[in-house]
Design a protein around this motif. Structure first.
Motif, short mmCIF file in Angstrom:
data_model
loop_
_atom_site.label_atom_id
_atom_site.label_comp_id
_atom_site.label_asym_id
_atom_site.label_seq_id
_atom_site.Cartn_x
_atom_site.Cartn_y
_atom_site.Cartn_z
N ARG A 19 51.92 24.73 31.49
CA ARG A 19 52.43 24.55 30.13
C ARG A 19 53.07 25.83 29.60
N TYR A 20 52.60 26.98 30.06
CA TYR A 20 53.19 28.24 29.61
C TYR A 20 54.45 28.58 30.42
N TRP A 21 54.37 28.37 31.73
CA TRP A 21 55.51 28.69 32.59
C TRP A 21 56.76 27.91 32.19
N ARG A 22 56.60 26.65 31.87
CA ARG A 22 57.77 25.82 31.60
C ARG A 22 58.48 26.22 30.32
N HIS A 23 57.78 26.97 29.45
CA HIS A 23 58.38 27.36 28.17
C HIS A 23 58.69 28.86 28.11
N LEU A 24 58.67 29.56 29.23
CA LEU A 24 59.00 30.98 29.20
C LEU A 24 60.45 31.17 28.76
N PRO A 25 60.70 32.15 27.90
CA PRO A 25 62.09 32.40 27.48
C PRO A 25 62.90 33.03 28.61
N ALA A 26 64.19 32.75 28.62
CA ALA A 26 65.08 33.37 29.60
C ALA A 26 65.38 34.80 29.17
N LYS A 27 65.91 35.58 30.09
CA LYS A 27 66.29 36.96 29.77
C LYS A 27 67.30 36.95 28.62
N GLY A 28 67.06 37.83 27.66
CA GLY A 28 67.92 37.89 26.49
C GLY A 28 67.42 37.07 25.32
N ARG A 29 66.33 36.33 25.51
CA ARG A 29 65.78 35.49 24.45
C ARG A 29 64.33 35.89 24.18
N MET A 30 63.81 35.39 23.06
CA MET A 30 62.44 35.71 22.65
C MET A 30 61.63 34.42 22.53
N GLY A 31 60.42 34.44 23.09
CA GLY A 31 59.50 33.32 22.95
C GLY A 31 58.26 33.76 22.19
N VAL A 32 57.92 33.04 21.14
CA VAL A 32 56.73 33.34 20.34
C VAL A 32 55.69 32.26 20.64
N PHE A 33 54.54 32.66 21.16
CA PHE A 33 53.53 31.71 21.62
C PHE A 33 52.29 31.75 20.71
N PHE A 34 52.07 30.66 19.97
CA PHE A 34 50.80 30.43 19.29
C PHE A 34 49.91 29.62 20.24
N GLY A 35 48.60 29.73 20.07
CA GLY A 35 47.70 28.93 20.91
C GLY A 35 47.85 29.23 22.38
N ASN A 36 48.12 30.48 22.71
CA ASN A 36 48.42 30.89 24.09
C ASN A 36 47.15 31.00 24.92
N TRP A 37 47.27 31.62 26.12
CA TRP A 37 46.13 31.67 27.05
C TRP A 37 44.94 32.41 26.44
N TYR A 38 45.16 33.35 25.55
CA TYR A 38 44.03 34.03 24.92
C TYR A 38 43.33 33.11 23.92
N SER A 39 44.09 32.36 23.17
CA SER A 39 43.49 31.42 22.22
C SER A 39 42.61 30.42 22.94
N GLN A 40 43.10 29.91 24.07
CA GLN A 40 42.35 28.89 24.80
C GLN A 40 41.02 29.44 25.32
N MET A 41 41.06 30.63 25.92
CA MET A 41 39.81 31.16 26.49
C MET A 41 38.82 31.55 25.40
N LEU A 42 39.33 32.07 24.27
CA LEU A 42 38.42 32.47 23.19
C LEU A 42 37.75 31.27 22.55
N GLN A 43 38.52 30.24 22.23
CA GLN A 43 37.94 29.04 21.62
C GLN A 43 36.92 28.40 22.54
N ALA A 44 37.25 28.38 23.84
CA ALA A 44 36.32 27.77 24.80
C ALA A 44 35.00 28.54 24.85
N ARG A 45 35.07 29.87 24.81
CA ARG A 45 33.84 30.67 24.87
C ARG A 45 33.05 30.60 23.56
N VAL A 46 33.75 30.68 22.44
CA VAL A 46 33.09 30.64 21.13
C VAL A 46 32.31 29.34 20.95
N HIS A 47 32.87 28.23 21.42
CA HIS A 47 32.23 26.93 21.23
C HIS A 47 31.35 26.52 22.42
#
Length: 508
Positions: free
Chosen positions: A90-118
């Motif tokens: 899900r992250y790879w398919r949305h990576l920005p191309a060179k020259g562009r910017m991608g802003v990721f909410f709910g990224n791999w850090y969000s997933q691991m933190l929520q999973a551990r907290v709960h």
């Protein structure tokens, strides 16, 4: 780590109004220069405490910069399409191309933190996820990406004050989300595990930036200045900065023989036996692909080999056993302009099949350690680090239930010459032979060395190579089918054991 973010820095409106115009102009200039030069892809990871101004700051950046060059993605909820594939897809398919910017909410850090907290995962799994994030970011940076990681912070006291103020304000109470209330109850855990993640994953190539979220003027200027500094650094850096890789050389064989020399190239399968075995294995494959256990798996086959080794013929015999809706054949050639604007593995991640499906790669990601190595299309540092990246990629596939079967179809030099000459002599086979094939033949020994290194370094217990003696096409085709069938049966048997034990796979 978060104590300094609780001081409560503020910027008065006069200072903010004075500094913003110059900052906006500089950010736009850097953004356009980056886009024009295609110097790097910019990945911005947004994390932190709810209510600390994450969304407001990204909205502000979109106003300050050109939003046409910014892609904002949210990964909070996994779709059915994403659940059917490895988590990183899900992250790879949305990576920005060179020259562009991608802003990721709910990224791999969000997933691991929520999973551990709960309590969905334990510390050991969290540590594995942290290590995986480090490897991913290291690879993306090696491929030319610039990564910004922001943690927007509020103290517990500040968070509670915000919630109380909004709750008592009928005009703005709608701004409180269920996640705000949820995090107010798990604040201490979230901060404790968040600090652990930040300490482990703040690296020189992708550092964390902690931003106080109380004052909107302060956080806006802070994030804008950090982005500007990073973009300008990317623009001023040399284009080629290969990271030195310390990969030990493989020992030479004592008898001077390579893996390929150990293949029995004299094997022959008579026509009648071939027909019988071919039909048997095709029927077996057809039944396995329709087996209900296939719903828990996806299948990938990788076909590599010498030119004219019979890869196309073997693929056709595999496909002939199946319904066309069950499989997809992906021919791999030189990367397109769009593909060159992405990390090397991007075009392969995009083709990962969902559960119950089968993707056949006619040549593959191994091109980096074969043709790109031999033809000097990439640096030595690039292809040397690719061994580890490929092994990690295939491990992620295996952990998600993807069955990966890799074939190297080998023929000797005399057989290749006979097949080249045959292709040139037969009109309907001329399309199979090109000048490039003849040029590759002149580098036979270089390719042979590269193949032996590839097999030694990437034939793992998770994803082993199958070397196929292909001087006799009939033997090769039957062996290919039989190997696929055996891999499917082994995977089904293993998954049956896990189901009986009640083993569940955690997806982060």
């Amino acid at each position: 780590m978060f104590e300094s973010a609780e001081i409560g820095h503020c910027v008065d409106k006069e200072t903010y109004d004075r500094e913003v115009p110059a900052l906006r102009e500089a950010l736009l200039e850097a953004q356009y220069d980056l886009h024009q030069q295609k110097r790097a892809a910019v990945i911005v990871l947004i994390n932190g405490i709810e209510g600390a101004g994450k969304g407001e700051t990204v909205k502000l950046l979109s106003e300050w910069m050109d939003p046409r060059l910014i892609e904002v993605r949210t990964f909070d909820q996994q779709s059915d399409e994403e659940l059917a594939r490895p988590p990183a897809w899900r992250y790879w398919r949305h990576l920005p191309a060179k020259g562009r910017m991608g802003v990721f909410f709910g990224n791999w850090y969000s997933q691991m933190l929520q999973a551990r907290v709960h309590g969905v995962i334990k510390d050991a799994v969290l540590d594995q996820a942290i290590t995986g994030a480090e490897r991913l970011e290291r690879m993306l940076c090696d491929e030319g990406a610039v990564i910004f990681k922001f943690w927007f912070h509020l103290s517990k006291k500040q968070m509670k004050a915000r919630l109380k103020a909004l709750k008592d304000d009928p005009l703005h109470s709608w701004r409180i989300s269920p996640l705000d209330w949820q995090q107010s109850k798990t604040y201490d855990k979230f901060v404790r595990y968040g600090e652990r993640v930040l300490r482990r994953t703040s690296r020189d190539y992708a550092p964390w930036h902690i931003v106080e979220g109380v004052d909107p003027h302060y956080r806006g200027l802070t994030v804008g200045k950090i982005l500007l500094e990073g973009l300008q650094a990317a623009l001023s850096a040399p284009k080629a900065r290969p990271r030195s890789i310390n990969v030990p050389l493989l020992p030479e064989s004592r008898d001077g023989l390579s893996l390929l020399d150990c293949l029995d190239m004299t094997q022959v399968l008579e026509k009648d036996d071939y027909k019988e075995q071919l039909v048997t294995e095709q029927a077996r494959l057809s039944g396995l692909m329709r087996d209900k256990r296939m719903r828990r798996h996806a299948l990938i086959t990788v076909f590599e080999g010498n030119d004219a080794a019979g890869k196309g013929g073997a693929i056709r015999r595999v496909a002939a056993a199946l319904d066309p809706r069950q499989y997809n054949i992906v021919p791999i050639a030189a990367p397109s302009q769009d593909e060159r604007a992405q990390p090397y593995l991007w075009r392969f991640w995009r083709q990962i099949p969902g559960r119950g499906k089968f993707t056949i790669f006619d040549r593959s990601w191994y091109g980096r350690v074969l043709v790109e190595r031999v033809e000097d299309f990439c640096t030595q540092a690039d292809w040397m680090r690719a061994y580890g990246e490929i092994n990690d990629f295939e491990e992620q596939l295996k952990n998600s239930g993807v069955i990966v079967v890799k074939f190297w179809l080998a023929i000797d030099k005399d057989t290749q010459l006979e097949r080249f000459q045959e292709r040139e002599a037969i009109p309907f086979k001329r399309f199979k032979i090109t000048e490039e094939d003849w040029r590759n033949r002149e580098k036979w020994d270089l390719y042979r060395t590269a193949v032996c290194d590839m097999v030694d370094r990437t034939s793992t217990e998770i994803s082993p190579w199958t070397l196929v003696a292909a001087n006799d096409k009939r033997c090769a085709r039957v062996k290919v089918l039989r190997t696929i069938n055996e891999a499917l049966e082994a995977a089904f048997a293993k998954s049956d054991k896990h189901v009986k034990k009640g083993k569940a796979m955690i997806r982060i």
